[in-house]
Write an enzyme that holds these catalytic residues in place. Sequence first.
Site, mmCIF file in Angstrom:
data_model
loop_
_atom_site.group_PDB
_atom_site.id
_atom_site.type_symbol
_atom_site.label_atom_id
_atom_site.label_comp_id
_atom_site.label_asym_id
_atom_site.label_seq_id
_atom_site.Cartn_x
_atom_site.Cartn_y
_atom_site.Cartn_z
ATOM 1 N N HIS A 1 0.853 -1.194 0.000
ATOM 2 C CA HIS A 1 0.000 0.000 0.000
ATOM 3 C C HIS A 1 0.887 1.242 0.000
ATOM 4 O O HIS A 1 1.359 1.694 1.046
ATOM 5 C CB HIS A 1 -0.916 -0.030 1.232
ATOM 6 C CG HIS A 1 -2.009 0.993 1.193
ATOM 7 N ND1 HIS A 1 -3.338 0.678 1.367
ATOM 8 C CD2 HIS A 1 -1.986 2.333 0.989
ATOM 9 C CE1 HIS A 1 -4.080 1.764 1.277
ATOM 10 N NE2 HIS A 1 -3.270 2.786 1.045
ATOM 11 N N HIS B 1 1.221 4.986 -2.409
ATOM 12 C CA HIS B 1 0.674 5.784 -3.518
ATOM 13 C C HIS B 1 1.806 6.477 -4.281
ATOM 14 O O HIS B 1 2.634 7.161 -3.671
ATOM 15 C CB HIS B 1 -0.289 6.844 -2.979
ATOM 16 C CG HIS B 1 -1.532 6.265 -2.363
ATOM 17 N ND1 HIS B 1 -2.729 6.202 -3.030
ATOM 18 C CD2 HIS B 1 -1.771 5.705 -1.144
ATOM 19 C CE1 HIS B 1 -3.656 5.658 -2.249
ATOM 20 N NE2 HIS B 1 -3.102 5.336 -1.093
ATOM 21 N N ASP C 1 1.635 9.089 -6.147
ATOM 22 C CA ASP C 1 1.555 10.548 -6.017
ATOM 23 C C ASP C 1 1.786 11.011 -4.579
ATOM 24 O O ASP C 1 1.750 12.211 -4.311
ATOM 25 C CB ASP C 1 0.208 11.071 -6.545
ATOM 26 C CG ASP C 1 -0.976 10.291 -6.019
ATOM 27 O OD1 ASP C 1 -0.831 9.092 -5.715
ATOM 28 O OD2 ASP C 1 -2.077 10.874 -5.902
ATOM 29 N N GLY D 1 -9.499 7.999 -2.217
ATOM 30 C CA GLY D 1 -10.175 9.275 -2.010
ATOM 31 C C GLY D 1 -10.931 9.262 -0.691
ATOM 32 O O GLY D 1 -10.875 8.296 0.060
ATOM 33 N N HIS E 1 -9.872 0.801 0.049
ATOM 34 C CA HIS E 1 -9.621 1.620 1.248
ATOM 35 C C HIS E 1 -10.885 1.583 2.114
ATOM 36 O O HIS E 1 -11.962 2.015 1.672
ATOM 37 C CB HIS E 1 -9.391 3.079 0.856
ATOM 38 C CG HIS E 1 -7.994 3.416 0.439
ATOM 39 N ND1 HIS E 1 -7.518 3.194 -0.817
ATOM 40 C CD2 HIS E 1 -6.970 3.993 1.133
ATOM 41 C CE1 HIS E 1 -6.265 3.633 -0.897
ATOM 42 N NE2 HIS E 1 -5.900 4.119 0.272
ATOM 43 N N GLU F 1 -10.853 3.322 7.783
ATOM 44 C CA GLU F 1 -9.896 4.341 8.217
ATOM 45 C C GLU F 1 -10.702 5.519 8.749
ATOM 46 O O GLU F 1 -10.869 5.680 9.951
ATOM 47 C CB GLU F 1 -9.000 4.760 7.040
ATOM 48 C CG GLU F 1 -7.958 5.801 7.407
ATOM 49 C CD GLU F 1 -7.214 6.357 6.196
ATOM 50 O OE1 GLU F 1 -7.670 6.156 5.055
ATOM 51 O OE2 GLU F 1 -6.188 7.030 6.403
ATOM 52 N N ASP G 1 2.016 3.943 2.803
ATOM 53 C CA ASP G 1 0.905 4.760 2.320
ATOM 54 C C ASP G 1 1.393 5.901 1.418
ATOM 55 O O ASP G 1 1.143 5.896 0.225
ATOM 56 C CB ASP G 1 0.054 5.298 3.475
ATOM 57 C CG ASP G 1 -1.384 5.607 3.044
ATOM 58 O OD1 ASP G 1 -1.757 5.279 1.890
ATOM 59 O OD2 ASP G 1 -2.149 6.167 3.850
HETATM 60 ZN ZN LIG Z 1 -3.910 4.783 0.849
#
Ligand SMILES: [Zn+2]
Length: 360
Positions: A20, A22, A24, A181, A208, A211, A298
């Site tokens: 996991h 990202h 970006d 998102g 996701h 959380e 993350d």
């Molecule tokens: Zn994430």
Amino acid sequence: MTVPRIDTDTLRRLPKAVLHDHLDGGLRPATLVELAEEAGHTLPTTDPDALAAWFYDAANSGDLVRYIATFDHTLAVLQTREGLLRTAEEYVLDLAADGVVYGEVRYAPELMLKGGLTLPEVVESVQEGLAAGMAKAAAAGTPVRVGTLLCGMRMFDRTREIADLAVAFRDAGVVGFDIAGAEDGFPAADHLAAFEYLRAESVPFTIHAGEAHGLPSIHQALQMCGAQRIGHGVRITEDIPDLAAGKLGRLAAWVRDRRITLEMCPTSNLQTGAAASIAEHPITALKDLGFRVTLNTDNRLVSGTTMTREMSLLVDQAGWTLDDLRTVTVNAVKSAFLPYDERVALIRDVVLPGYELPGQ
Ligand SMILES: [Zn+2]
């Protein structure tokens, strides 16, 4: 018995797997500064160290929505083929330097169209950059394999289209799918068409959940949408009222007993307020209860972290041992969206030998 402390150099050399992370959220600050200048995008500062600190502070607001807003700056430089190529290549090299032997990178192609690229062109550019990074890492003696997860954004309506893209590129390095998102107000079940299509096409996906939102989001991701893994899932503890006693509610029992993978990201959770401290982060209790937990970064830039740092925090603040680190690494490779024989080989030939340290 005293357990010898594991130093940072040793931690860095341990073979790691990250599921996991990202694209970006993981740019090098200096690269971001250079690419932003080329793109004519104004950053909060053009000093790489100050920029790294700015991201970390902005992400520390304890609010998932503000955390996500930091991505405006990284996404600004991911709108061209050149920006994607460089970011993807450096992504792989940074993982290799961190001791990662298997990684899954995720990003949302639909957020990278402002420079005129098409969805397939975005994916092709990223795959080309990843391939260049993997070739360089292998040549340097630090081979790392990276698979791609394409994310659909849960607050928009293109997830079915992105699912198509995942299917189209499944033999070209894309290993799965995710939705990303803001969780609040955007339930996974709104995207059932995408998940049903992926299931029909036998493409694995993670979601996701658990959380910002609690148990219902985890229930929905697993039981309605059919996710094979859960991104974060930290709030599964709400179905375990007494963690020490380990009496599980029905959903928590489903997650543990069916070996559903939790992609846990301790530092990120502290920043968004989903956990109070590393010492109290549920990853430790869930690991001890036999859940299939994995350790992840993350967003390495936004959270100012690496896999080595996440491991170091757990060793220093939550009493983790080498055995614990091996367990979550083996869990991650077992849960990778790779063919079974490749996972077995990676565990047997790379991960387990890497945890055989002298004196341990
Ligand atoms: Zn994430």
